[in-house]
Design an enzyme around this catalytic site. Structure first.
Site, short mmCIF file in Angstrom:
data_model
loop_
_atom_site.label_atom_id
_atom_site.label_comp_id
_atom_site.label_asym_id
_atom_site.label_seq_id
_atom_site.Cartn_x
_atom_site.Cartn_y
_atom_site.Cartn_z
CD GLU A 1 -0.56 -5.72 6.17
OE1 GLU A 1 -0.41 -6.35 5.20
OE2 GLU A 1 -0.84 -4.23 6.41
CG HIS B 1 -3.18 -3.16 3.80
ND1 HIS B 1 -2.11 -2.72 4.66
CD2 HIS B 1 -3.83 -2.21 3.16
CE1 HIS B 1 -2.16 -1.42 4.55
NE2 HIS B 1 -3.12 -1.02 3.49
CB CYS C 1 -0.76 0.05 1.22
SG CYS C 1 -2.49 1.07 0.83
N1 GLN Z 1 -3.55 6.35 1.11
C1 GLN Z 1 -2.18 6.27 1.73
C2 GLN Z 1 -1.18 7.00 0.95
O1 GLN Z 1 -1.28 7.55 -0.05
C3 GLN Z 1 -2.12 4.57 1.84
C4 GLN Z 1 -2.78 3.99 2.35
C5 GLN Z 1 -2.34 2.71 3.04
O2 GLN Z 1 -1.23 2.38 2.96
N2 GLN Z 1 -3.45 1.78 3.57
O3 GLN Z 1 -0.31 7.15 1.28
#
Ligand code: GLN
Length: 195
Positions: free
Chosen positions: A174, A172, A80
């Site tokens: 995890e 994610h 992410c």
């Molecule tokens: N929206 C976040 C970002 O742009 C990432 C979100 C996440 O890691 N769950 O940094």
């Protein structure tokens, strides 16, 4: 042999990665300063907030050292916000990134209405059983160089990719009990440890 995996613990969802890795028999070190990057066999950059993480990475030369280690083939897995940090470019943003993978990330790419969702994702590299994937204000990979392999797509958008020693997922892994994605990363760690 027991491998030591660093989990970047500046902010965000690092504890769950620790639990996942330990359940697979790895030793985990939480990384908050650059000296903690010494003697690790792999590194996970977790989800969180990529602009904040980027700012914190510039303190104590942490980002520069990660870039250096990536160039020396340290296996790195970003989830992410971690995917955003690894991308060479981030659309419409001048924020700091490690510029490791030849991709452009689009942030918060699934819109406000479905900011967070779960889906069954087909990941051929992990077998025929789909992976339950949790997306939280997730990015996706908008542009991808030919040297980067696509591991999974969701609605035609690349959400999991590999470039040599590096992988990045928009979701994610995890947060679900399925450990195949972490095992896949540990297999890469094993592959590169032998080099
Ligand atoms: N929206 C976040 C970002 O742009 C990432 C979100 C996440 O890691 N769950 O940094």
């Amino acid at each position: 042999m027991k491998r030591r995996i660093g989990v970047l613990a500046l902010q965000g969802a690092f504890r769950e990665h620790r639990i996942a890795l330990e359940s697979l028999g790895a030793e985990v070190v939480e990384v908050r300063k650059s000296s903690e990057l010494d003697q690790i066999d792999g590194l996970i950059i977790p989800g969180g907030e990529s602009t904040t993480m980027g700012k914190l990475m510039q303190v104590d030369g942490l980002g520069d050292k990660i870039k250096d280690l990536a160039g020396k083939d340290l296996p790195i897995f970003g989830t992410c916000a971690g995917m955003i940090m690894m991308s060479k470019k981030i659309s419409n943003s001048q924020q700091y990134s490690l510029e490791l993978m030849d991709v452009t990330a689009e942030r918060n790419a699934f819109g406000r209405q479905i900011a967070s969702f779960e889906t069954d994702l087909n990941v051929p590299a992990l077998g025929s059983e789909p992976v339950r994937a949790v997306f939280i204000r997730a990015p996706y990979i908008k542009d991808i160089a030919p040297n980067v392999g696509i591991l999974a797509e969701y609605e035609g958008k690349v959400v999991f990719a590999r470039q040599g020693n590096m992988i990045a997922s928009a979701f994610h892994p995890e947060l679900t009990p399925d450990r195949r994605v972490h095992q896949y990363f540990l297999d890469i760690v094993e592959e590169y440890a032998g080099k």
